[in-house]
Enzyme design. Structure first.
Site, PDB file in Angstrom:
ATOM      1  N   TYR A  71      -3.563  -8.006   0.065  1.00 63.33           N
ATOM      2  CA  TYR A  71      -2.873  -9.284  -0.087  1.00 63.33           C
ATOM      3  C   TYR A  71      -3.777 -10.470   0.250  1.00 63.33           C
ATOM      4  CZ  TYR A  71       0.804  -5.814   0.293  1.00 63.33           C
ATOM      5  OH  TYR A  71       1.559  -4.682   0.119  1.00 63.33           O
ATOM      6  N   TYR A 105      11.574  -3.049   1.630  1.00 60.26           N
ATOM      7  CA  TYR A 105      10.208  -2.870   1.129  1.00 60.26           C
ATOM      8  C   TYR A 105       9.919  -1.369   1.091  1.00 60.26           C
ATOM      9  CZ  TYR A 105       5.145  -2.603   0.926  1.00 60.26           C
ATOM     10  OH  TYR A 105       3.864  -2.279   0.558  1.00 60.26           O
ATOM     11  N   ASP A 112      13.873   6.143   3.491  1.00 58.18           N
ATOM     12  CA  ASP A 112      12.446   5.860   3.577  1.00 58.18           C
ATOM     13  C   ASP A 112      12.122   5.625   5.050  1.00 58.18           C
ATOM     14  OD1 ASP A 112       9.941   4.732   3.683  1.00 58.18           O
ATOM     15  OD2 ASP A 112      10.290   3.244   2.120  1.00 58.18           O
ATOM     16  N   LYS A 157       2.715   7.209   7.310  1.00 61.47           N
ATOM     17  CA  LYS A 157       2.142   6.409   8.394  1.00 61.47           C
ATOM     18  C   LYS A 157       1.792   7.239   9.625  1.00 61.47           C
ATOM     19  CE  LYS A 157       3.760   1.788   7.083  1.00 61.47           C
ATOM     20  NZ  LYS A 157       2.449   1.241   6.757  1.00 61.47           N
TER      21      LYS A 157
END
Length: 427
Positions: A21, A148, A250, A277
């Site tokens: 980003y 997200y 998620d 993660k």
């Protein structure tokens, strides 16, 4: 003694390497890491507390002997082998551990190679399940605003289409159904009831075309660090059951203890669970998708008969070995006490910021501390202020937050709070 910063490295980085980003032609500064230990990083020659746990993954910190040993031992055998037609002990061992520690119905394991890929796989599973059950017209996902789920295309399609970071792709992504964002964690019964009624009504209108529901349970992460009531999870489950939908959780960010639960799925069991993660303790990229036997049978009944996905590095032995060691380390340690202590310390330390100029909200859940500003954060100024206070943070949007390694001790936690405070005042 602090190390000298290698300006040649930084110059090449600035001219040639893209960062997440970040503009390639007008990049924000990148800081050079030359070492790591425990909960600290050596950044620009100074040791600082890592408040990000390498984007929430390094729960055991850095250079942990048990994880280093697991990685080295497996590297001494073999580092990688294709998973097509072959298997190996690290993958089988990890699969066994995941089945043991997640809710009982989740007994089928797909080993993916990143969090966003696991979401892609989960969404494929949902669509193939509906095809296998004779409902090929069910092709859309129901989700909620504020979420997200990753940067690849199907993941972007279930990420908040307005407030999220992928709004520029509107019109190119699959068209999903978005319900209202869950109320805040401290919402009262009337607000919760209004939200639930709205979501139930939306689901009923679109039930004929919906295949599944996908949400981040209990805490929406990169969409805004938004914790919400656990009662919402039961609403998702009831809607899915009422309309024949598969429920996907998620837990890439929330899994492995981050919210104070080993998995939020312990509260309400989904049909499909995505993990990533912290799965490897931040050592290597790896993710997993767990699902039920019922879902597996539905997929097998589809025209393909198989899950149409197979990454080159699926079931990578190095990643699987270190993931198993990370899970053992987590379960054998007092992770719940550590997470609780971090949560208490963040809540106490950040409380004085509540009501101060520029601060809209202060909130915590598990080992997560969030300060929301009433304006977009000046990322460079806030980052520099935190580094000057001995802390690495990565603010975004209007948020200055921390999700530190679980090994962060009281002294490092005090530094972390001081760094957040300095970032808030500068940002």
């Amino acid at each position: 003694m602090t190390a000298l910063v290698d300006h040649d490295l930084l110059a090449f980085d600035r001219e040639h390497l893209w960062h997440p980003y970040t503009s390639m032609t007008a990049p924000t500064p990148a800081h050079l890491v030359t070492g790591a230990r425990g909960c600290e990083l050596e950044v620009d020659g100074a040791w600082v507390v890592d408040g990000m746990a390498s984007w929430w993954s390094a729960i055991h910190g850095y250079r942990h002997p048990a994880l280093d040993a697991a990685l080295a031992e497996q590297a001494g055998r073999f580092s990688h082998v294709m998973f097509g037609g072959l298997t190996h002990e690290p993958a089988v061992g990890l699969g066994r551990r995941l089945v043991e520690i997640t809710p009982a119905p989740l007994e089928r394991v797909f080993l993916a190679d990143s969090g966003s890929v696991s979401v892609e796989v989960a969404m494929k599973m949902v669509l193939q399940y509906q095809r296998g059950r004779g409902r090929p017209e069910r092709t859309r996902m129901l989700t909620v605003l504020g979420g997200y789920h990753g940067d690849t295309f199907d993941c972007m399609s279930v990420t908040d289409p307005v407030g999220g970071m992928h709004s520029m792709w509107a019109g190119l992504l699959p068209d999903q159904v978005f319900g209202p964002q869950p109320p805040s964690y401290d919402a009262g019964a009337p607000e919760l009831a209004t939200w639930a009624a709205g979501l139930r009504s939306l689901a009923a209108r679109h039930a004929h075309e919906l295949a599944g529901i996908i949400v981040e349970p209990l805490l929406q992460g990169a969409g805004g660090m938004h914790p919400y009531p656990a009662a919402c999870l039961q609403v998702f489950r009831e809607i899915a059951d009422e309309h024949g939908l598969l429920l996907v959780f998620d837990e890439i960010a929330t899994g492995f203890g981050r919210t104070g639960h080993l998995f939020v799925s312990e509260l309400v069991t989904p049909d499909v669970l995505c993990l990533g993660k912290a799965l490897t303790g931040g050592y290597l990229t790896l993710a997993a998708v767990l699902t039920t036997d019922e879902v597996a049978r539905g997929i097998s009944a589809s025209e393909a008969g198989v899950v149409m996905h197979g990454p080159t590095f699926m079931g990578n032995p190095l990643a699987c070995a270190v993931a198993s060691a990370s899970i053992d380390l987590l379960l054998e340690g007092d992770w719940s006490r550590r997470v609780g202590a971090l949560g208490d310390g963040l809540a106490t330390g950040l409380a004085p910021l509540r009501g101060t100029p520029g601060v809209r909200d202060v909130r915590t859940i598990g080992a997560v501390g969030v300060v929301q500003l009433d304006h977009p954060v000046d990322v460079v100024a806030a980052t520099d202020a935190a580094l000057a206070a001995g802390v690495w943070l990565r603010p975004f949007r209007d948020l200055i937050y921390a999700m530190p390694p679980y090994v962060t001790g009281p002294a490092e936690l005090d530094r972390l709070v001081a760094g957040i405070t300095a970032a808030v005042r500068a940002g």
